[in-house]
Every structure is written in structure tokens, then in C-alpha cells.
Design an enzyme around this catalytic site. Structure first.
Site, PDB file in Angstrom:
ATOM      1  N   ASN A 170      -5.553  -4.276  -6.680  1.00 51.70           N
ATOM      2  CA  ASN A 170      -6.810  -3.897  -5.924  1.00 51.70           C
ATOM      3  C   ASN A 170      -6.537  -2.136  -5.859  1.00 51.70           C
ATOM      4  O   ASN A 170      -7.709  -1.500  -5.584  1.00 51.70           O
ATOM      5  CB  ASN A 170      -7.027  -4.311  -4.646  1.00 51.70           C
ATOM      6  CG  ASN A 170      -7.988  -3.562  -3.650  1.00 51.70           C
ATOM      7  OD1 ASN A 170      -8.999  -3.847  -3.692  1.00 51.70           O
ATOM      8  ND2 ASN A 170      -7.457  -2.806  -2.554  1.00 51.70           N
TER       9      ASN A 170
ATOM     10  N   ASP B 169       4.251   2.431  -4.324  1.00 53.84           N
ATOM     11  CA  ASP B 169       3.504   3.335  -5.302  1.00 53.84           C
ATOM     12  C   ASP B 169       3.373   2.506  -6.506  1.00 53.84           C
ATOM     13  O   ASP B 169       4.347   2.326  -7.405  1.00 53.84           O
ATOM     14  CB  ASP B 169       4.395   4.474  -5.536  1.00 53.84           C
ATOM     15  CG  ASP B 169       3.812   5.687  -6.495  1.00 53.84           C
ATOM     16  OD1 ASP B 169       2.615   5.446  -7.053  1.00 53.84           O
ATOM     17  OD2 ASP B 169       4.230   6.437  -6.650  1.00 53.84           O
TER      18      ASP B 169
ATOM     19  N   TYR C 103     -13.354   7.578 -13.171  1.00 56.80           N
ATOM     20  CA  TYR C 103     -13.373   6.393 -12.126  1.00 56.80           C
ATOM     21  C   TYR C 103     -13.790   5.087 -13.501  1.00 56.80           C
ATOM     22  O   TYR C 103     -13.473   4.304 -13.666  1.00 56.80           O
ATOM     23  CB  TYR C 103     -13.984   6.504 -11.226  1.00 56.80           C
ATOM     24  CG  TYR C 103     -14.045   5.052 -10.271  1.00 56.80           C
ATOM     25  CD1 TYR C 103     -12.877   4.739  -9.573  1.00 56.80           C
ATOM     26  CD2 TYR C 103     -15.106   4.342 -10.420  1.00 56.80           C
ATOM     27  CE1 TYR C 103     -13.043   3.581  -8.984  1.00 56.80           C
ATOM     28  CE2 TYR C 103     -15.113   3.299  -9.664  1.00 56.80           C
ATOM     29  CZ  TYR C 103     -13.932   2.906  -8.967  1.00 56.80           C
ATOM     30  OH  TYR C 103     -14.127   1.522  -8.242  1.00 56.80           O
TER      31      TYR C 103
ATOM     32  N   LYS D  12     -11.947   2.141 -15.217  1.00 55.46           N
ATOM     33  CA  LYS D  12     -12.350   0.727 -14.933  1.00 55.46           C
ATOM     34  C   LYS D  12     -12.892   0.013 -16.133  1.00 55.46           C
ATOM     35  O   LYS D  12     -12.696  -1.088 -16.092  1.00 55.46           O
ATOM     36  CB  LYS D  12     -13.562   0.716 -13.784  1.00 55.46           C
ATOM     37  CG  LYS D  12     -12.883   1.250 -12.272  1.00 55.46           C
ATOM     38  CD  LYS D  12     -11.789   0.187 -11.758  1.00 55.46           C
ATOM     39  CE  LYS D  12     -11.291   0.717 -10.505  1.00 55.46           C
ATOM     40  NZ  LYS D  12     -10.232  -0.207  -9.892  1.00 55.46           N
TER      41      LYS D  12
ATOM     42  N   ASP E 209       0.688  -1.236   0.004  1.00 55.45           N
ATOM     43  CA  ASP E 209      -0.182   0.013  -0.017  1.00 55.45           C
ATOM     44  C   ASP E 209       0.836   1.208   0.010  1.00 55.45           C
ATOM     45  O   ASP E 209       1.833   1.312   0.656  1.00 55.45           O
ATOM     46  CB  ASP E 209      -0.917  -0.154   1.339  1.00 55.45           C
ATOM     47  CG  ASP E 209      -2.265   0.778   1.042  1.00 55.45           C
ATOM     48  OD1 ASP E 209      -3.077   0.366   0.916  1.00 55.45           O
ATOM     49  OD2 ASP E 209      -2.132   2.174   1.009  1.00 55.45           O
TER      50      ASP E 209
END
Length: 254
Positions: free
Chosen positions: A91, A64, A156, A160, A38
């Protein structure tokens, strides 16, 4: 169904909380050696410490995903522990809520940079290692916003949708290398973002909830369990698929 991942190493990005954390836990419970990756390094350490307290084989690393050198170093370190990288779960993601007409270039570049470019970099670097060691499994976290039109999702949704096609392309080209690539497209899951937006507003919560045939919001573990199946031998003949995980949200409008 008994899923055994005890001989496999995995990296889960954006795993300090939410769906990433639940996925890391599910993989570790199945026996995998998991790296909680993360960009928020402190939170990743806390998450890993919690999971280790449950007796799971988990380590933390700051990552990153938009920095190829960082990604390569982390993945090579993870592979070095067992000699191979078997599993990658892409994710990590950001969302900026904007209507289509209001998308600005700064927001567009940020969201596309993390959600699509970051997924591309991680997939390429994992694939390079997997090809050298006989294969592996990659799962990308897409969204129903990339499958159907949803307002106030801006860049977004575009990112996606790109992740969905990235999954198809990588799966097609890498099948000969025994690398399977699939995606999960969640609907309203009980993530931090959903809690802060949809669930925080009574009208939005009721409107969204009324469209879910199964009558509940998804739990992060729902995503984790599906990802665990997709990286296991039980799904060994599945690749290039985007599995919608939304309680039936996109099935109708009544």
C-alpha cells in the site's frame, strides 16, 4: 460471507494511516496477525497501539520499502512469528502532483522509486518466503490513474500503470507456486491526500463528485474489505486481476 484469516500472518505497508490503516484493521478483524509497516515509525506505533486497544493482534515496524535489506529483515521477522508469511499488501505510496509536461527527473525518480520499485522489492521478497512455505496472497494498491488518463498526476500515473503490469507478471510466473497476486485500483477515497487536495477545493470536489455514479467518495474501509476478500480463500481462483474501486468513476464522462 464469513472470512477467517485466523491462522495467517500479514504485512501491510504504508499502514500508519488512510487505506493502509483501514486494510490492516480489516485483516486483523478477520483474525490475521498483522504487522503495521510504515516509514513513519512513530505513527506506525500509534496506529498499532490503537488497534491493539480494540483487541486486535497487531504489531508495528518501521519500514523503508526502497531498501531491500530493510524489507527482507522485516518480512523474515514477520514470517518468524508463525513460521510463514501468508499475506502482503503493498500500500505504501507517494504522489507528486505534476502535469505530464512538467515532470522533472527528481520527482520522477522519487515516485517511481517508492511506488514501483518499492512494490517490486516487497513483492519479490514476500514471494521468496511464500514459495518456501507453500504459497500466499499479495495485493498491490494501484490506482485508476494507472488505468485511465488523468491530468496532474505526472509520474504517479506512470508508476501505478507499472504496478498494474507488475501484478500481471508476478501472478503469471508464480501461479505454479500457489502465490496469488492481485491489485486494487481505487478512485477518490477519503484518504489524507484526497482530503488535502480534491476535498479542500469546492470546484474540484464538485467536479469529481459529479462523475461518480454511486454518488459518494470511497471510504478507506471499502478498500480494506476488498483486500480482505482478495487474500482470503473465497477468492482462491482469482489471480492477476486489477479490480477498479471507484464508485463507477471511469464508466463515463456525463
Amino acid at each position: 460471507m464469513n472470512i477467517d484469516l485466523s491462522d495467517r500472518s500479514a504485512v501491510v505497508t504504508g499502514a500508519a494511516q488512510g487505506l493502509g490503516y483501514a486494510t490492516a484493521k480489516c485483516l486483523a478483524v478477520a483474525g490475521a496477525s498483522v504487522w503495521v509497516a510504515d516509514i513513519q515509525g512513530d505513527k506506525a506505533q500509534q496506529a498499532a497501539a490503537t488497534l491493539r486497544g480494540e483487541g486486535l493482534a497487531v504489531r508495528a515496524v518501521t519500514l523503508d520499502i526502497t531498501d531491500r535489506d530493510s524489507v527482507r529483515a522485516v518480512f523474515e521477522t514477520a514470517a518468524g512469528e508463525t513460521g510463514k508469511l501468508d499475506i502482503l499488501v503493498n500500500n505504501a505510496s507517494v504522489i507528486i502532483r505534476q502535469f505530464f509536461a512538467d515532470i522533472d527527473e527528481v520527482s520522477f525518480d522519487k515516485v517511481i522509486g517508492v511506488d514501483l520499485k518499492g512494490t517490486l522489492i516487497c513483492t519479490q521478497e514476500a514471494g521468496r518466503l511464500m514459495r518456501e512455505t507453500g504459497g500466499g496472497a499479495i495485493v498491490n494498491m494501484a490506482s485508476i490513474a494507472g488505468v485511465i488518463a488523468m491530468s496532474n498526476r505526472g509520474a504517479y500515473s506512470l508508476a501505478k500503470a507499472g504496478v498494474k503490469q507488475l501484478t500481471t507478471l508476478a501472478a503469471f510466473e508464480w501461479a505454479r507456486d500457489n502465490i496469488r497476486v492481485n491489485a486494487v485500483a481505487p478512485g477518490a477515497m477519503l484518504s489524507e491526500d484526497i482530503k488535502a487536495t480534491i476535498l479542500a477545493d469546492a470546484e474540484s470536489r464538485e467536479k469529481y463528485f459529479s462523475r461518480i455514479p454511486l454518488g459518494r467518495f470511497g471510504e478507506p474501509e471499502d478498500a480494506g474489505n476488498l483486500v480482505t476478500f482478495l487474500v482470503s480463500d473465497q477468492s482462491s481462483y482469482m489471480t492477476g486481476q486489477t479490480i477498479v474501486l471507484d464508485g463507477g468513476y471511469i464508466l463515463g464522462t456525463d
